[in-house]
Design a protein around this motif. Sequence first.
Motif: not given
Lengths: 243, 243
Positions: A115, A120-121, A125, A127
């Motif tokens: 990612y 951050r997502n 988060k 995977m």
Amino acid sequence: MRNLKVTIQYNGKNYCGWQKQPDSLGIQGTIENAIYEITKEKIKITGSGRTDAGVHALGQVANFKLESKIPTEKLPNALNAKLPKDISIIDCIEVDEEFHSRYSAKRKRYRYLIYNSSYRNPIYKDMSYHVKYDLDLKKMCEEAKSLIGEHDFKGFMSSGSSVNDTIRTIYDITLQKQDNLIILEVEGNGFLYNMVRIIVGTLVDIGRGRIKESLKNIIDSKERGMCGHTAPAHGLFLKKVDY
Amino acid sequence: MRNLKVTIQYNGKNYCGWQKQPDSLGIQGTIENAIYEITKEKIKITGSGRTDAGVHALGQVANFKLESKIPTEKLPNALNAKLPKDISIIDCIEVDEEFHSRYSAKRKRYRYLIYNSSYRNPIYKDMSYHVKYDLDLKKMCEEAKSLIGEHDFKGFMSSGSSVNDTIRTIYDITLQKQDNLIILEVEGNGFLYNMVRIIVGTLVDIGRGRIKESLKNIIDSKERGMCGHTAPAHGLFLKKVDY
């Protein structure tokens, strides 16, 4: 006694990995327990390979010998009813007595998710590997081509492995971008310990300009110190195993 | 006092939804607390709309008035350091005093994930609706076209809503398949309570042959009973809000 081959998906987040540990069941032990609940047979299942703690699977393969006459097409649902929701059996077939999910494997394909964004997502988060730095994807794709073919991947192996033959063949490697997600897939006749994660870490280091050396030279050096970092486990998926 | 507009991503799994509840902070309260930790200002943030428990966001928008002079470009990282990892602030800009994230919204786009396979998927389990039945995707795509345009969507609203004007315009709806995952996206000038989830449930019921009526007739009937079931919350993502 039938030899059964199952295909398994799992979310590795809450597991110590495929293999049983003294204080933890692992994916393997969890499935063995589910088989016991249904058949009362204490069997041992053999995976195509171990996956480390946190690594996921979209198509792990395992086999085991079973006395029970339960039809193969009923086994996935029967097992899934006993398994936690982060493990799912998606196929079961009967195979020859000689079939061994590890020794009979011809090819393995892995997926790795990066990612790539300043922030951050929260959806991906557990995977994907969050890389904050700008990555030169075009350069990463070009350099990745050097991996194709038969090479001595000695440098791309974490220490502690007892493997002597470090020659492997990579058939295919692709990197695609979907929004902020970089989807890397790599297929080979086998992989050394942490090899995919070191390939990913090296390509990320090349993509952000921290490694200037060509991937060809890095492979030829056969030195772990020439490669990049080991990318984290939770971005890695065992996608499929061919026999 | 500055009016700040933030874009937020969240994984709704562990939340009671956007809004604060008597015994639970919600996404909103969690972000308000993080703002307090940084600025010591007790502010109220306004979302573009509430999302229910379990619903995720890739681009929720909220605004709030702040005395603090913290630079907008520093706010996302400062807040993310205080927020749990299932919430992420991905953008912050200063906007006009009049900007209101709910009243100023012109369009919203939602994504809905359907995992269509006989067996559950442990990777997508908290972010997709598992549909075991065969779905006629071509038919679903054709019928979905009837949603485009301005219609009275009275039937596509869960009871308990106090909204009187049930006319909405849908600009776009797409369904794409990637392996076993059906990715539905729908964009409109606004959505009634549970409207996206009822659209998805109705399309799934059409796709598996449980509803034979055309979607055009279902819309025209304005009756909730003519529509399909309400698809579960955890497959739904608020993708973006346009102003």
